[in-house]
Motif scaffolding. Sequence first.
Motif, PDB file in Angstrom:
ATOM      1  N   GLY A 203       0.830  -1.201   0.000  1.00 26.13           N
ATOM      2  CA  GLY A 203       0.000   0.000   0.000  1.00 26.13           C
ATOM      3  C   GLY A 203       0.857   1.240   0.000  1.00 26.13           C
ATOM      4  N   ARG A 211       1.049  -4.514  -5.212  1.00 20.51           N
ATOM      5  CA  ARG A 211       0.723  -5.870  -4.742  1.00 20.51           C
ATOM      6  C   ARG A 211       1.653  -6.920  -5.349  1.00 20.51           C
ATOM      7  N   ASP A 238      -2.652  -4.930   4.366  1.00 24.00           N
ATOM      8  CA  ASP A 238      -2.881  -3.606   3.797  1.00 24.00           C
ATOM      9  C   ASP A 238      -2.222  -2.508   4.625  1.00 24.00           C
ATOM     10  N   ASN A 240      -2.569   0.998   3.535  1.00 26.26           N
ATOM     11  CA  ASN A 240      -3.045   2.225   2.899  1.00 26.26           C
ATOM     12  C   ASN A 240      -3.593   3.208   3.921  1.00 26.26           C
ATOM     13  N   GLU A 426     -15.165   2.175  -1.026  1.00 28.38           N
ATOM     14  CA  GLU A 426     -14.985   0.740  -0.893  1.00 28.38           C
ATOM     15  C   GLU A 426     -13.553   0.500  -0.426  1.00 28.38           C
ATOM     16  N   THR A 428     -10.248  -1.833   0.937  1.00 30.31           N
ATOM     17  CA  THR A 428      -9.604  -3.137   0.744  1.00 30.31           C
ATOM     18  C   THR A 428      -9.523  -3.868   2.082  1.00 30.31           C
ATOM     19  N   ALA A 432      -4.637  -9.399   2.836  1.00 28.74           N
ATOM     20  CA  ALA A 432      -4.826  -9.545   1.395  1.00 28.74           C
ATOM     21  C   ALA A 432      -4.449 -10.914   0.868  1.00 28.74           C
TER      22      ALA A 432
END
Length: 435
Positions: A203, A211, A238, A240, A426, A428, A432
């Motif tokens: 991120g 990714r 993640d 971010n 939306e 993530t 992941a």
Amino acid sequence: MIPQEIIRRKRDGDELDAAEISSFIAALAAGQLSEGQIGAFAMAVWFKGMSRAEIVALTLAMADSGDRLQWADIDRPIADKHSTGGVGDNVSLMLAPIAAACGLAVPMISGRGLGHTGGTLDKLESIPGYMITPDADLFHKVVKEAGCAIIGQTGSLAPADGRLYAVRDVTATVDSIPLITASILSKKLAAGLETLVLDVKVGNGAFMADRGQAEILAQSLVEVANGAGVKTSALITDMNQPLADSAGNAVEMRNCLDFLAGRKKSTRLETVVLAFAAEMLVKSGVAALPDEAEGMARQALSSGKAAEVFARMVSMLGGPADLIENPDRYLTRAPVEKPVPAARSGWLAACDARGIGVSVIDLGGGRRHPADRIDHRVGFSEFLPLGTCVTAGEPIALVHAADDAAAERAVAALTAHYRITEEKPELTPVIAGLI
């Protein structure tokens, strides 16, 4: 061995053999290389990369540059976890005592902040008296009696990595897959681990923003570690947004104590901590299935056993025995605390996690140069998570600063790091993938 010839060959894209790498790392550990030579080697690796054979040779040479720990007298599985680094990532502080409370022995060798990311050791140094470099006998005693010990590299444990680590931080060579792999795994091999779980961040706040690159790094780490005899897996998580609702040193330590006290339930942080606890317990054979392992971890938290392990570890390593009961007595607060108001009404849709990490450094909570002293008091707390609906002027975080001017700069910077939209975003998932 002529260092500049090895640097030249790697600069030109040649593949170094194991003997060349071993001799270069031996000279590094012996203090025979200048910082310029170390930095040039790191930059050559950053640009030209390394083959899998070179990475293995580099990892083993760094692990063999000092002592290797032995745990023959401990009848628990020897396990650890390592993160590639993020913002508000204090998972290790809670995970080690949870895993220990569930029956593992966790000799966790941690590092300082790198680049824009915080360091576990810097956070622990906000605790008065806590020894991050105990001698080998005390380290062994704490792991055996408390179940875990979180410390830094001693001079005798992968010493080559210690010097290379510091130079990478100030030469923009942190985000090199070969160097990250060798740095992480050399310490873990030297620590005598049986199992290892890796947290590979992806991120805008991670060293691997892509990714695909994160998966390449995770694959490199898992393959090299398993090839060296350590049962290893990696979760891709993640980055971010800050993982915890705090970013700094003392503020993240307070967050840790709140977590151990059960005050951080149903958060992204809890999801990650429990996922890693489950993976460690299953990988070590303590639990058969992830659901069973997660239940054990939750019980260690709710019963207070994990908090007891943490308190014992802190006390045995020189910190106050009543830290959990009296955090305000020991974790110094910054003199200025200032809320960061939402610039407009809407949804917190995105943030620049890397920028937030840099803002912590600007406040004095990180380093620009290896010798810089950290102000453990400063940072941010009370971050609202992305996906929160806010009204204009509502606080989205709290700045902890050394003075009013620094606080004002941090407020402006943090405001710029967030994007607020009219539509709900939306998001993530925080976990992941698994490798």
